[in-house]
Design an enzyme around this catalytic site. Sequence first.
Site, mmCIF file in Angstrom:
data_model
loop_
_atom_site.group_PDB
_atom_site.id
_atom_site.type_symbol
_atom_site.label_atom_id
_atom_site.label_comp_id
_atom_site.label_asym_id
_atom_site.label_seq_id
_atom_site.Cartn_x
_atom_site.Cartn_y
_atom_site.Cartn_z
ATOM 1 N N GLN A 171 0.840 -1.207 0.000
ATOM 2 C CA GLN A 171 0.000 0.000 0.000
ATOM 3 C C GLN A 171 0.868 1.247 0.000
ATOM 4 O OE1 GLN A 171 -2.683 -0.461 3.322
ATOM 5 N NE2 GLN A 171 -3.872 -2.037 2.284
ATOM 6 N N ASP A 317 -2.265 -11.514 4.147
ATOM 7 C CA ASP A 317 -3.701 -11.495 4.454
ATOM 8 C C ASP A 317 -4.249 -12.882 4.806
ATOM 9 O OD1 ASP A 317 -3.840 -8.787 4.101
ATOM 10 O OD2 ASP A 317 -4.488 -8.917 2.012
HETATM 11 C C1 S3P Z 1 -2.824 -4.565 -0.060
HETATM 12 C C2 S3P Z 1 -1.642 -4.641 0.639
HETATM 13 C C3 S3P Z 1 -1.522 -5.278 1.967
HETATM 14 C C4 S3P Z 1 -2.736 -6.155 2.271
HETATM 15 C C5 S3P Z 1 -4.023 -5.482 1.922
HETATM 16 C C6 S3P Z 1 -4.065 -5.164 0.434
HETATM 17 C C7 S3P Z 1 -2.834 -3.884 -1.368
HETATM 18 O O1 S3P Z 1 -1.436 -4.262 2.956
HETATM 19 O O2 S3P Z 1 -2.730 -6.519 3.636
HETATM 20 O O3 S3P Z 1 -5.127 -6.308 2.242
HETATM 21 O O4 S3P Z 1 -3.808 -4.045 -2.121
HETATM 22 O O5 S3P Z 1 -1.853 -3.182 -1.668
HETATM 23 P P1 S3P Z 1 -0.024 -3.634 3.420
HETATM 24 O O6 S3P Z 1 0.527 -2.854 2.310
HETATM 25 O O7 S3P Z 1 -0.383 -2.762 4.594
HETATM 26 O O8 S3P Z 1 0.811 -4.818 3.807
#
Ligand code: S3P
Length: 436
Positions: A171, A317
Amino acid sequence: MSKCFKISPGGKLTGSIRIPGDKSMSHRSVILGALAEGVTRVSGLLEGEDILATIAAFRAMGVNIEGPDEGQLVICGVGLNGLRQPQHDLDMGNSGTAMRLLSGLLSGQSFPSCLSGDKSLSGRPMRRVVDPLTEMGAHISTAEGGTPPLQIIPVNGLRGIDYQMPMASAQVKSCLLLAGLYAEGKTCVTEPAPTRDHTERMLRGFGYPVSSGGSRVCLEPGFHLKATDMVVPGDISSAAFFMVGASIAPGSHIEIRNVGTNPTRTGILFILKQMGADIELKNERTVGGEPVADLIVQSAPLHGIHIDEAHVPLAIDEFPAILIAAAAASGETILSGAEELRVKESDRIAAMARGLTHIGVDVTETADGMRVRGGEIQGGTVDSHGDHRIAMAFSMAGLLSNTEIYIEDCDNVSTSFPDFQSLAESGGLDITVISK
Ligand code: S3P
């Protein structure tokens, strides 16, 4: 009124199912489709509440979007500079992905905006995006404690940075790449461990050049996104519950069709196979630039393992589901290096440890994970803490429990898997939804 699941004990998972579209790719296809020039048609889109929040945000910024209808969405892209100032706060609901990705994109706009969320999202850390965006020249204020809402004030241009991410987060990486589209000079992000690369792949799919080598990914401004047709594969994170359910319930044999198997997402396959699971990949193919396969899962005796920390970001996840597999396995499973789980839709280490204890499983919580000694699973009542994945994971525990399992606060299952109950029921899980 809130939804509660009642799972009656026993059963097995059989048949052939198709799980809903990938959440990460669905968000990104809406975002990039909106920023592209021309009409983007998306199929296989997840119609979960998280994605509906992203769609609503772009509609509020003047993007014409038709659907979703049976996973089809038509987006009339406005180009990188075509968004308009929204007349109200953009409510991202439960979605950390939507908020963090949009914070990057909105930092580069010439209008102010405010991103808000539900109770869970309002407690989640945003400094991880706000700090590097501030380094790029953005002007963002948060609530005390670095949590939402995010007030984004327009600035006179962003500048590219070369950022070493302190945590493995797709993210944060994606947020900065989206801000980089509007920055002067090059934006580079280096990650401490590989994370999902859908943003990079999809930007390229929309014709935008992105360079990557090793753990570093870079882009420069000055190009355009060209509308394209996107096919979103099924979400391996949703398939995870069925992989675990079929692995632990004797006599199970299930086919899960059309599952995305991007190598940055397949940690669960390694982990479950290491525990002894019988999972076969069939019809491996490439769809929309992403690897896809059908998974055949048969029940098998599982044993505990020390989960390799290198697999943690690749299965980030899936730990609620994996910990249910650990509870059903013989021997001890050790999870470490997973402190990021504490800042998901709930504190997933605490929520899983408490829930497992309530159904009679011997668990020791640690700062960055837990130890689970597999054995008998009893019935009981478990609080999902409003976390969709905790609710679905404990549903699968019912396949092996000796009395009913009640799971409270399940409304948010519809953020990522609106048809979970009917699909699980068709597969053989005895699940009833109770409104409380
Ligand atoms: C996601 C990244 C992950 C994941 C989330 C979706 C994404 O989070 O846990 O459900 O779509 O980029 P983090 O970047 O906080 O690890």
